[in-house]
Design an enzyme around this catalytic site. Structure first.
Site, short mmCIF file in Angstrom:
data_model
loop_
_atom_site.label_atom_id
_atom_site.label_comp_id
_atom_site.label_asym_id
_atom_site.label_seq_id
_atom_site.Cartn_x
_atom_site.Cartn_y
_atom_site.Cartn_z
CG ASN A 86 38.11 -7.27 9.03
OD1 ASN A 86 39.18 -6.93 9.53
ND2 ASN A 86 38.01 -7.61 7.76
CG ASN A 87 31.72 -5.37 13.82
OD1 ASN A 87 31.63 -4.13 13.76
ND2 ASN A 87 30.70 -6.15 14.07
CG ASP A 104 30.79 -10.06 14.31
OD1 ASP A 104 29.68 -9.78 14.76
OD2 ASP A 104 31.80 -9.32 14.47
CG ASP A 158 36.13 -13.34 12.76
OD1 ASP A 158 36.14 -12.11 12.91
OD2 ASP A 158 35.21 -13.95 12.15
CG ASP A 204 32.95 -16.52 10.21
OD1 ASP A 204 33.81 -15.68 10.53
OD2 ASP A 204 31.83 -16.19 9.79
MG LIG Z 1 33.54 -13.54 10.97
#
Ligand SMILES: [Mg+2]
Length: 322
Positions: free
Chosen positions: A66-67, A34, A32, A252
């Site tokens: 996921n961004n 962010d 991931d 995270d």
């Molecule tokens: Mg994240």
């Protein structure tokens, strides 16, 4: 497992033999972005050294976010700094890319889709040939007649697609609701119900809107972001992964990243830089799919693990790799 209760192992507290076993147990890291590599602005200190150490010692590192709000140019600019300018677009994954792939596989890659999402999410779809119907972003006069005219337009929508939208509003939900009464596919990108923007800022995420539509339409969405299984099916195909257990997913957020690793049958590592620390994992033991296999305070700390293992292997005359 300990007495049937799954506990995350803190990588820095493992014995050197266990660290070596961990290091040899995966070939690919899917991470991931962010909260792991950066939070809003600049990358966390030391992340680039960890990426370099992992890659130098035979691990492929790919980036699974996921961004879809961030543009590919922005991803490239950030990731070039972290990878000595060596990252392929193919190794940067976000839900909009998976949506395009999914629509193509279902032969509606150029179909009309009603999209609730950011400009960058919609542009990514448009550039791939999807006909995007969206809005309205402006307020509609407060009368049933006026609202009906906007939401009940009878367009032959093939799919309703929901992701993060800065300008989310009620009229968009009503439009989506009406298209979903017909046989349009119901697709969700990012399912995050909360967007953590730091220790005290936790904003409403697109998963909340998907939940509303799911309830009212009485239909389950096809989830094409984390933690949806469709995303990893596509990644397994894209990277020709024959054994998912040899992939380590780093994230995270337990609900998104650990769960995604779990449904994908990957190994999972949670880092503490997104706000969920080791202490908080103890409250998750009743939900094993949220408990990672491993924990470390930061992605930057992985460099130390790699260094320890390499020194140990050199001393013992081992070769790196499985
Ligand atoms: Mg994240």
């Amino acid at each position: 497992m300990d007495n049937g209760i799954k506990m995350a192992k803190n990588l820095l507290k493992l014995s050197i033999e266990e660290k070596e076993h961990f290091f040899d147990s995966f070939d690919m890291i899917q991470t991931d972005c962010d909260g792991v590599l950066w939070l809003l602005g600049d990358p966390f200190e030391g992340v680039e050294r960890s990426i370099r150490a992992l890659r130098t010692n035979g691990k492929r590192v790919v980036f699974v976010s996921n961004n879809s709000v961030r543009t590919m140019e922005d991803y490239r600019a950030k990731l070039y700094k972290l990878t000595d300018h060596t990252v392929d677009d193919e190794d940067i994954i976000h839900p909009a890319k998976i949506v395009v792939q999914y629509l193509r596989e279902r032969k509606i890659g150029d179909g009309l889709c009603y999209v609730i999402g950011s400009s960058n999410f919609k542009n990514c779809l448009r550039e791939a040939g999807v006909q995007v119907l969206d809005g309205p972003d402006q307020p509609v006069p407060e009368s049933v007649r006026e609202v009906s005219a906007v939401i009940n337009d009878g367009q032959p929508v093939k799919a309703v697609i929901v992701d993060f939208d800065y300008n989310m509003n009620n009229i968009k939900l009503l439009r989506a609701q009406l298209y979903l009464r017909h046989d349009a596919l119901f697709i969700a990108g990012a399912m995050d119900t909360v967007l953590p923007l730091g220790p005290r800022m936790r904003l409403i995420g697109p998963g909340c809107y998907v939940d509303v539509l799911q309830k009212i339409a009485d239909r389950k969405p096809i989830v094409l972001g984390k933690p949806g299984r469709e995303m990893s099916k596509m990644l397994i195909q894209l990277y020709a992964i024959d054994n998912p257990r040899r992939v380590l997913f780093v994230g995270d957020q337990p609900e998104m990243d650990v769960q995604f690793g779990h449904v994908s049958n990957y190994q999972t590592l949670l880092v503490g830089t997104g706000g969920v620390k080791e202490e908080a994992l103890k409250q998750l033991t009743t939900t094993p799919s949220l408990v990672p296999d491993f924990y470390i305070d930061s992605f930057a700390d992985l460099e130390q693990i790699v260094r320890d293992v390499m020194v140990y292997k050199a001393r013992n005359g081992h070769k790196s790799g499985p």
